[in-house]
Scaffold this motif. Sequence first.
Motif, PDB file in Angstrom:
ATOM      1  N   UNK B  56       1.207 -33.949  33.491  1.00 14.31           N
ATOM      2  CA  UNK B  56       2.526 -33.602  32.942  1.00 14.31           C
ATOM      3  C   UNK B  56       3.462 -34.814  33.050  1.00 14.31           C
ATOM      4  N   UNK B  57       3.415 -35.493  34.216  1.00  7.66           N
ATOM      5  CA  UNK B  57       4.267 -36.659  34.419  1.00  7.66           C
ATOM      6  C   UNK B  57       3.919 -37.774  33.442  1.00  7.66           C
ATOM      7  N   UNK B  58       2.588 -37.983  33.232  1.00  9.94           N
ATOM      8  CA  UNK B  58       2.152 -39.059  32.339  1.00  9.94           C
ATOM      9  C   UNK B  58       2.571 -38.753  30.904  1.00  9.94           C
ATOM     10  N   UNK B  59       2.522 -37.447  30.537  1.00 10.60           N
ATOM     11  CA  UNK B  59       2.923 -37.086  29.169  1.00 10.60           C
ATOM     12  C   UNK B  59       4.401 -37.399  28.970  1.00 10.60           C
ATOM     13  N   UNK B  60       5.217 -36.996  29.965  1.00  9.06           N
ATOM     14  CA  UNK B  60       6.654 -37.275  29.867  1.00  9.06           C
ATOM     15  C   UNK B  60       6.904 -38.779  29.816  1.00  9.06           C
ATOM     16  N   UNK B  61       6.137 -39.529  30.638  1.00  8.51           N
ATOM     17  CA  UNK B  61       6.282 -40.994  30.688  1.00  8.51           C
ATOM     18  C   UNK B  61       5.951 -41.598  29.327  1.00  8.51           C
TER      19      UNK B  61
END
Lengths: 113, 881
Positions: B56-61
Amino acid sequence: MTRHTKLKPHWFHILLSLADRDLHGTAIMEEVLERTESHMRLWPGKLYGALKELADAELITEVDAPDDAPTEGGKRRFYSITRTGRLTLHEEVERLAVLVRIARSKGAGGDVA
Amino acid sequence: MTQNRRRARTAYRFMLRAYPEDFRDRYGAEMEEAFLALLHLDESRSGALGAARCWAGAAADSIRGGTAARLTRKSEQGRGDVMGTLFSDINYAVRSLVRRPVFACTAIATIAIGIGVNAAVFTVVNGFMFTPLPYEEPDELIAIWAAQPSLGWSGTDVNHADAWDWRERAATLDDLAVFNNAGFNLTGGDAPELVSGVRVTPNFLSLVGRAPALGRDFEPTEIGPGRDGVVILMDGFWERRFARDMDVLGSTLMLDGEQVVVVGIMPPDFLYHRGRPDLIRPWHFEMAGAPRANHSANAIARMTSAAGIDATRAELLDIAGQLANEYPENEGWTLSVTTLQVEVIGEVAAQASVVLMGAVGFILLMACVNVANLLLARAGTRTREIAVRVALGAGRGRVVRQLLTESLVLAMSGGVLGLLMANWGYRAIVSALPPNLPPVFQFEMDGTVLAFTAAITVGAALLFGTLPALRASGDQGGALKDGARSGSSRRSSRFAGALVVMQTAMAVVLLVGGGLLMKSVAGMRSQDFGFEPENVLTARLSLPQAQYASKEVSENYWRDVTERIRDIPGVLSAGTTQSHPLMGSNWGRTVTIAGQDLAEDQARTVRLTLASPGLFEALRFGMVQGRVFSDDDGPDAPQVAIVNEAFVERYLGPNDDPLAQTLLSGEMFEASVIGVVHNVIERGVDDPSEPALYLPIAQSDIRTRSLVLRTAADPTAMVSAVQEAVWAVDADLPIYQVQTMRTVIDDRVGGFAVIGNLMGVFAVISLLLGAVGIYGVTAFTAGQRTNEIGVRLAMGAERADVVRMVVGQGARRTVLGLTVGMGLAALMGGAMSRILIGVSPRDPMTFGVVLVLLSGISFFGLYVPAKKASQIDPVRALAAE
């Protein structure tokens, strides 16, 4: 002279990681994660975006990988802090030190009664 | 490289497409390495949940970084030009929408509903699934439960001595603490008060990485009789009871008649993951010496930073195996390990999150389909406008971009409105959540929710805007000629038809899902609990050790109170128990049956309930055979036991007489079975019946009990009379958790009811969106055939034939949509099995009702525009041609 505008926190941490040795991106990320006890996580996009901006601002520069660097997953780019980068880092540290001195003189930051 | 790693790399490479090509070429490979390193770290620390958070964090990043990189690149390439075109596109889009306010408002409202329900539900799901626990390094914390696989038991309370052995032997654990919620009578102030507390091993706070804000933590030696006279107060309790008086630190409180010293006060931001206690005390006995047959505590542990959860689980299972060999009481017992985060979230919330997000995803899709239909219909009226722009030299790409910008403006307006609706909606959902949720969840519209909403807004714009834009911009050949009915409009009709099929299918899925869940909730409330919950009142009482030191004194107290309550006019019967049904007690015992060879069939594990005379009558337990407990089964009488039907079925042979059996549990008891009772739902409304054992409460020494009474009329009218009866015996004893049995059941059903009601609301929304969609498409396709209908009428066709023709064509799409939907709904039922209680995922009744309802709605959606089309004047229709 002391700077009055602060460096972006992740720029500060990247420069700090490069203060004593040249590192590649993943190593910078891991070092920051460990140093901040996981409080600062440099996601890949944020990290490489910052590395590009820092290089454009001539605060860091790309250097050849050391001969003994592992090449697993392809050859990695290594980064080194420039003289300007070192000066900027120094100014930021001074700025923070001044802040801490002011805070302490007002009794903040010591033991909380 | 493992296959998982390869897959992760491929998926992340896809995310990198958010970045401009030159950035990707330069940094892509290194970014993949950096991401894989992070993923590995998160996975090894907290398993699948850590991996999910990392993704999820990587997608937002990627979205953030990609957008930033693209904007920088654009600005380097010539900011004025690109930004100028963008602004002019937005300007044109806004003007074109303002010119058609009805279209714009309908589209914006539809999108707002789709995005609003998504943002509201995601806010709640985000609060459940992604709020980090308020402890230090929460990813290293695990919960350990006992398990009895032969009975299908998991999540059972642990044994204190076992837990201490796990702590001693496991190298993968940094530390382990044993704790349990407990109530204490606080006396000596203005009024006696029952305060809620937690009994812990002294290392509990250091294990979770928190410390008192004032005073000190417990010393390692402060555990066991005579050494547990210390207490740490919670900030809220300190404020409520002592108005933050600093002198409380070091003072003495009377808890359960014992003097205990306040040694610390926790900071205000300290939250406990299992409730809202007032204070924390050490255990009153040593862990190591505790009897092994008793399972009545919770265990929490911190893994060493190097150990992953898999290695820890493997080692603990191995230790449980050793203990099962070393102690006969441990035979058949093993354990289960989950991260504390997963444990706190719970299985039901996790699955409900998936189901609800799926449902609102469908609603958004349906809303997109409706808006796509509106855009297609509108494209028909704009053909000439677009053709003029193309004729003036605009390329197709330019036209598509313009149309997409309009979609984006629509979506963003809908998104903003949706966010406002969600801000109200999520509060409504949160206020309906059961009150017994752990306080660690934080529900708020934070950055993650806003990022999610932004992402679905852009996604929705692309979804409903792309195809209509391509359709509208292509095939402009004959558009400038009058009366041309190009192939594109026929394709548009087919495309709109396909959208209706999809929409009908999604409505079926949502209606079936909503129907099944609502039926399940209704079933839970009215199921056979094994007792009669109406007109039953329960209350808790706790006897302090100091005043009620001997078993005899306390037994006299309970007898006296019960008799006084039975004397209240309107009370039919009354009794006491250590835990009334659905209270959530997890007491278990291992017993042997005299004459049975234990090795032959392993351990006999049972749920244990202690019951006084009158309890079975008050709850109206159904007796299968034998008798209930009476006053003769006192402390010195021969030990007796009652078992349930599940016990008889599982542990006795078909020819064994249950009433001839004797049960033994180490040195704790040797009791003759005197009765068999119907199965009672003890633990949760969704748990199956388990072998249960009832012992006379007078033959034990239990100080905290539930008072259970059956009344002739409304039990809430009896509360003050019950209080008076209790206080007539001892005015210093607080009476707490006064509830009717119906309220206890409603609290237990609460979480499921929220899910059921939400799905009901979503089903209604889907019905509305579906009806609007079918109406819109039928009206659109009929409108496109105006001149054909005119010709038919002019040639002598009956108006009824026209209605039949239009309805018939639409009906084919509806039938296809219903069929596909039924198939999908049957698949979805399987995924919902954990939250469906007492209802088959393929319940024919629910499917039947949905089929009839949707067929009816579809017919009206088809008939009304068909009737309208049949009313056209053939002369006018042909003249317009």
